[in-house]
Design an enzyme around this catalytic site. Structure first.
Site, PDB file in Angstrom:
ATOM      1  N   GLU A 145      23.609  10.296  19.616  1.00 36.46           N
ATOM      2  CA  GLU A 145      22.626   9.401  19.014  1.00 36.46           C
ATOM      3  C   GLU A 145      21.491  10.091  18.258  1.00 36.46           C
ATOM      4  O   GLU A 145      20.332  10.030  18.686  1.00 36.46           O
ATOM      5  CB  GLU A 145      22.050   8.468  20.101  1.00 36.46           C
ATOM      6  CG  GLU A 145      23.126   7.638  20.777  1.00 36.46           C
ATOM      7  CD  GLU A 145      22.576   6.481  21.606  1.00 36.46           C
ATOM      8  OE1 GLU A 145      21.378   6.493  21.930  1.00 36.46           O
ATOM      9  OE2 GLU A 145      23.370   5.576  21.919  1.00 36.46           O
ATOM     10  N   GLU A 264      30.043   4.559  23.357  1.00 39.60           N
ATOM     11  CA  GLU A 264      29.214   3.899  24.374  1.00 39.60           C
ATOM     12  C   GLU A 264      29.167   2.410  24.089  1.00 39.60           C
ATOM     13  O   GLU A 264      29.019   1.997  22.938  1.00 39.60           O
ATOM     14  CB  GLU A 264      27.756   4.414  24.347  1.00 39.60           C
ATOM     15  CG  GLU A 264      27.561   5.800  24.889  1.00 39.60           C
ATOM     16  CD  GLU A 264      26.072   6.190  24.983  1.00 39.60           C
ATOM     17  OE1 GLU A 264      25.203   5.287  24.974  1.00 39.60           O
ATOM     18  OE2 GLU A 264      25.798   7.388  25.054  1.00 39.60           O
TER      19      GLU A 264
HETATM   20  C1  BGC Z   1      21.468   7.010  27.121  1.00 44.90           C
HETATM   21  C2  BGC Z   1      21.244   6.353  28.465  1.00 44.90           C
HETATM   22  C3  BGC Z   1      21.062   4.869  28.324  1.00 44.90           C
HETATM   23  C4  BGC Z   1      22.184   4.278  27.508  1.00 44.90           C
HETATM   24  C5  BGC Z   1      21.972   2.812  27.259  1.00 44.90           C
HETATM   25  C6  BGC Z   1      22.604   6.332  26.431  1.00 44.90           C
HETATM   26  O1  BGC Z   1      22.845   6.973  25.204  1.00 44.90           O
HETATM   27  O2  BGC Z   1      21.765   8.343  27.296  1.00 44.90           O
HETATM   28  O3  BGC Z   1      20.150   6.952  29.097  1.00 44.90           O
HETATM   29  O4  BGC Z   1      21.090   4.283  29.614  1.00 44.90           O
HETATM   30  O5  BGC Z   1      22.322   4.946  26.268  1.00 44.90           O
HETATM   31  O6  BGC Z   1      20.740   2.589  26.671  1.00 44.90           O
END
Ligand code: BGC
Length: 326
Positions: A145, A264
């Site tokens: 990210e 993710e």
């Molecule tokens: C972060 C996490 C977070 C998740 C959702 C991830 O990229 O590393 O800390 O909980 O995104 O926001």
């Protein structure tokens, strides 16, 4: 046909590697915490076994390397930390689980790219050199990210990171994504080295944020407590909002001839379970239908699909991610 070259070989073919990634989970909140355990979760070998036994295809391993290296040249990574990451990587590889190893939560790089880039490249020089003889099913992801100030210079920085990795790992598959939390809307300006076809492109998807991040304390630019109680009902308009974005990603992938990984997605545990399961299934299916591999956020902790205390899968989320076994 006899005598023909084996084109099914996984190495050098990002599309074949992406197929191997399939349906996976993130092992987050452990090695990406400031210190492993600081966020209440420590990796155990049995978790890798549970992931494998359940039928997941791969794992993504987020790692906060920047907190375990010197802040001045030569930016040496703490050998004890390297050992710990080796252990985790080997727990996956010895079970034939492909593993994506990334640099996660390098917040200083987001806010001060000019001041941090030397350290960033030095980290990759060391990580890439260290794992250069590891099997093909270990993948490198240059950065989770990219955002903040880094967004403006992400393209040249990424290109340089890739060339640092390529010096010692000419054939390893790399996973890279667009700016602002790897969002689909930022795929268009993403630039990758044209001739390097061994790259999978990773997107993250957490829309609508008022549902997935209700009550999340780390959302600081908006009042996430005001979102508490937001449901995801699976209405036509909710579904369309997702399919529209996923179709944009799929079209980009076709035009650019790059495979896509949904690195993710998920909904925070403060949302109601019924909505979370419905949402998770819809997103997982939307990814698979378009040929994307995926990694659910996440195995443990706040978005957990696994209950580490009871050592059991959280059924509604688990069923949403993996189709029932025949
Ligand atoms: C972060 C996490 C977070 C998740 C959702 C991830 O990229 O590393 O800390 O909980 O995104 O926001």
């Amino acid at each position: 046909m006899a005598g023909e070259p084996n084109t099914a070989k996984t190495s050098h073919d990002a599309f074949a590697v992406n197929k191997l990634l399939g349906r996976g989970v993130n092992l987050g909140n452990a090695l990406d915490a400031p210190q492993e355990g600081a966020w209440g979760f420590t990796l155990e070998e049995e978790y890798f076994q549970a992931v494998k036994d359940a039928g997941f295809d791969s794992v993504r391993l987020p790692v906060r390397w920047s907190a375990h290296a010197m802040n001045e040249p030569p930016y040496t990574i703490d050998p004890n930390f390297f050992n710990r990451v080796d252990w985790a990587v080997n727990c996956a590889l010895s079970r034939n689980l492909p593993v994506i190893l990334n640099i996660h939560h390098y917040n200083e790089l987001n806010s001060d790219p000019a001041g941090q880039k030397e350290k960033y490249f030095a980290l990759w020089e060391q990580i890439a050199g260290h794992y250069k003889d590891y099997p093909d099913i270990l993948l490198f992801e240059p950065l989770n990210e990219p955002m903040g100030k880094l967004a403006a210079t992400w393209n040249p920085l990424l290109k340089q990171a890739i060339s640092v990795i390529r010096k010692s790992n000419p054939d390893r598959t790399i996973i890279a994504g667009p700016t602002w939390a790897n969002t689909i809307a930022n795929l268009k300006p993403l630039e990758l080295p044209k001739d390097d076809r061994n790259i999978i492109v990773s997107i993250h998807y957490y829309d609508p944020l008022p549902f997935t991040h209700q009550g999340a304390s780390w959302v600081t630019d908006r009042d996430s407590n005001a979102w508490m109680g937001t449901k995801w009902t699976g209405s036509d308009s909710e579904k369309k909002a997702t399919t529209r974005m996923f179709d944009i990603a799929a079209a980009w992938a076709r035009e650019n001839n790059r495979p896509i990984n949904l690195g993710e997605f998920g909904a925070y545990s403060k949302a109601d379970m019924e909505s979370r399961a419905r949402y998770t299934r819809f997103i997982a299916d939307a990814a698979i239908e378009r040929g994307f591999s995926f990694h659910y956020w996440q195995f443990d902790s706040d978005f957990a699909v696994y209950d580490v205390e009871k050592k059991t899968w959280i059924k509604p989320l688990f069923d949403a991610l993996l189709p029932p076994k025949e």
